[in-house]
Design an enzyme around this catalytic site. Structure first.
Site, mmCIF file in Angstrom:
data_model
loop_
_atom_site.group_PDB
_atom_site.id
_atom_site.type_symbol
_atom_site.label_atom_id
_atom_site.label_comp_id
_atom_site.label_asym_id
_atom_site.label_seq_id
_atom_site.Cartn_x
_atom_site.Cartn_y
_atom_site.Cartn_z
ATOM 1 N N GLY A 1 33.534 -107.243 50.217
ATOM 2 C CA GLY A 1 32.889 -106.401 51.221
ATOM 3 C C GLY A 1 33.239 -106.756 52.655
ATOM 4 O O GLY A 1 32.766 -106.106 53.587
ATOM 5 N N TYR B 1 31.580 -127.696 53.311
ATOM 6 C CA TYR B 1 32.592 -126.645 53.115
ATOM 7 C C TYR B 1 33.948 -127.260 52.741
ATOM 8 O O TYR B 1 34.617 -126.811 51.805
ATOM 9 C CB TYR B 1 32.692 -125.836 54.405
ATOM 10 C CG TYR B 1 33.681 -124.703 54.400
ATOM 11 C CD1 TYR B 1 33.358 -123.482 53.800
ATOM 12 C CD2 TYR B 1 34.927 -124.828 55.018
ATOM 13 C CE1 TYR B 1 34.267 -122.424 53.816
ATOM 14 C CE2 TYR B 1 35.825 -123.776 55.040
ATOM 15 C CZ TYR B 1 35.491 -122.581 54.434
ATOM 16 O OH TYR B 1 36.386 -121.532 54.453
HETATM 17 P P1 NAD Z 1 33.583 -113.077 55.261
HETATM 18 O O1 NAD Z 1 32.294 -113.722 55.619
HETATM 19 O O2 NAD Z 1 34.152 -112.032 56.149
HETATM 20 O O3 NAD Z 1 33.504 -112.491 53.771
HETATM 21 C C1 NAD Z 1 32.927 -113.201 52.717
HETATM 22 C C2 NAD Z 1 32.322 -112.202 51.764
HETATM 23 O O4 NAD Z 1 31.789 -112.951 50.645
HETATM 24 C C3 NAD Z 1 31.155 -111.403 52.346
HETATM 25 O O5 NAD Z 1 31.357 -110.015 52.096
HETATM 26 C C4 NAD Z 1 29.940 -111.912 51.605
HETATM 27 O O6 NAD Z 1 28.929 -110.938 51.379
HETATM 28 C C5 NAD Z 1 30.555 -112.362 50.296
HETATM 29 N N1 NAD Z 1 29.729 -113.331 49.593
HETATM 30 C C6 NAD Z 1 29.034 -114.367 50.121
HETATM 31 N N2 NAD Z 1 28.366 -115.017 49.150
HETATM 32 C C7 NAD Z 1 28.638 -114.374 47.992
HETATM 33 C C8 NAD Z 1 28.244 -114.574 46.652
HETATM 34 N N3 NAD Z 1 27.396 -115.559 46.308
HETATM 35 N N4 NAD Z 1 28.730 -113.738 45.700
HETATM 36 C C9 NAD Z 1 29.564 -112.735 46.039
HETATM 37 N N5 NAD Z 1 29.948 -112.477 47.292
HETATM 38 C C10 NAD Z 1 29.496 -113.302 48.262
HETATM 39 O O7 NAD Z 1 34.607 -114.296 55.134
HETATM 40 P P2 NAD Z 1 36.203 -114.284 54.972
HETATM 41 O O8 NAD Z 1 36.786 -114.852 56.189
HETATM 42 O O9 NAD Z 1 36.666 -113.015 54.410
HETATM 43 O O10 NAD Z 1 36.334 -115.406 53.847
HETATM 44 C C11 NAD Z 1 36.855 -115.132 52.566
HETATM 45 C C12 NAD Z 1 37.235 -116.447 51.930
HETATM 46 O O11 NAD Z 1 38.278 -117.043 52.706
HETATM 47 C C13 NAD Z 1 36.107 -117.460 51.893
HETATM 48 O O12 NAD Z 1 36.170 -118.167 50.685
HETATM 49 C C14 NAD Z 1 36.405 -118.354 53.068
HETATM 50 O O13 NAD Z 1 35.875 -119.635 52.884
HETATM 51 C C15 NAD Z 1 37.919 -118.354 53.029
HETATM 52 N N6 NAD Z 1 38.560 -118.720 54.290
HETATM 53 C C16 NAD Z 1 38.401 -117.971 55.417
HETATM 54 C C17 NAD Z 1 39.034 -118.367 56.586
HETATM 55 C C18 NAD Z 1 38.904 -117.608 57.872
HETATM 56 O O14 NAD Z 1 39.315 -118.138 58.925
HETATM 57 N N7 NAD Z 1 38.397 -116.407 57.879
HETATM 58 C C19 NAD Z 1 39.812 -119.524 56.610
HETATM 59 C C20 NAD Z 1 39.959 -120.250 55.427
HETATM 60 C C21 NAD Z 1 39.333 -119.829 54.281
#
Ligand code: NAD
Length: 254
Positions: free
Chosen positions: A17, A164
């Protein structure tokens, strides 16, 4: 007949989402996959399917769908396997674990609850989804590709993120172990380690900290979700057929 990278395949994306999960749905659907967008926030998963997927249905004619899923709930994950099999008659052969959360604080101040909830979503959630859907693939005798989103923080650590960073290091080790077990079924498992990507998750990072981080990024900017999604699509596709157990940094050189 679509010639996309993943034409005709069924893909499950968690955390679909928002951010990287949503971008993965965009690129995988553009490349011909039928997408199941799963998120704890159902409305946001619906929005991904309605507004952000390339086609109304994947190249095999099956409809994309949105589902509510808490990845840390094993019962809900099992139920999703069943409903997916009912709806699509076979399991997804692409699984993208993008659901993830942060609960940042100094080590000396972090509550046990903030430690546990991050492990439950980021590490246990990835485990549960990977286990359940790999089992479904083996039972259907189908090859597949699982892509788990770790983080560069899982390699180098970061202030305020002991919980984390630990969860994301765990995702790497878990992916490597699963790759060793699942290779004989021709199911590949890879982890990707994004640096700082412009999604809602980094909005909680103080501006000063972010600027400090960007000084250490040779490309001098945040990454775009679409740039990570292109890597996800490559790893999901047969173009990466000899890559498994890998951990790939995507950081602008950080
Ligand atoms: P985001 O917050 O935009 O999206 C995360 C999504 O996960 C949200 O839609 C949320 O509703 C959903 N979510 C949260 N808990 C949940 C659960 N228990 N079950 C199902 N859905 C759940 O974050 P993002 O940046 O898209 O992150 C995606 C992944 O990438 C994550 O694992 C994050 O740790 C990783 N990540 C992101 C970055 C960054 O800089 N954006 C860097 C490294 C890793």
């Amino acid at each position: 007949m679509s010639t996309g990278l993943v034409a005709g395949k069924l893909a499950l994306v968690t955390g679909a989402g928002s951010g990287l999960g949503r971008a993965a749905c965009q690129v995988l659907s553009r490349e011909g996959a039928t997408v199941i967008a799963a998120d704890k926030n159902y409305a946001s998963a619906v929005e991904t399917i309605k507004k952000h997927t390339a086609l109304a249905s994947g190249s095999n004619g099956a409809e994309h769908s949105a589902v509510e899923l808490d990845v840390s709930d094993s019962g809900a994950v099992q139920k999703l396997v069943q409903t997916t099999l009912q709806q699509y008659k076979s399991p997804p052969t692409i699984v993208i674990n993008s659901a993830g959360i942060t609960r940042d604080n100094w080590l000396l101040k972090m509550s046990e609850e903030d430690y546990s909830v991050v492990q439950n979503v980021n590490l246990k959630g990835t485990f549960l989804v990977m286990q359940a859907f790999a089992k479904a693939m083996t039972e259907a005798s189908l090859p597949g590709s699982i892509v788990n989103i770790s983080s560069i923080v899982g390699k180098y650590g970061n202030i305020g993120q002991t919980n984390y960073a630990g969860s994301k290091a765990g995702v790497v080790a878990m992916s490597q172990s699963a790759a060793k077990e699942l290779g004989k079924f021709n199911i590949r498992v890879n982890a990707i380690l994004p640096g700082f990507i412009d999604t809602p998750i980094i909005q909680t990072v103080p501006e000063k900290v972010l600027q400090g981080m960007l000084k250490m990024v040779p490309l001098g900017r945040l990454g775009k979700p679409s740039e990570v999604a292109e890597l996800i699509a490559f790893l999901s596709s047969d173009k990466s057929s000899f890559i498994t157990g890998a951990s790939i940094d995507i950081t602008g050189g950080f």
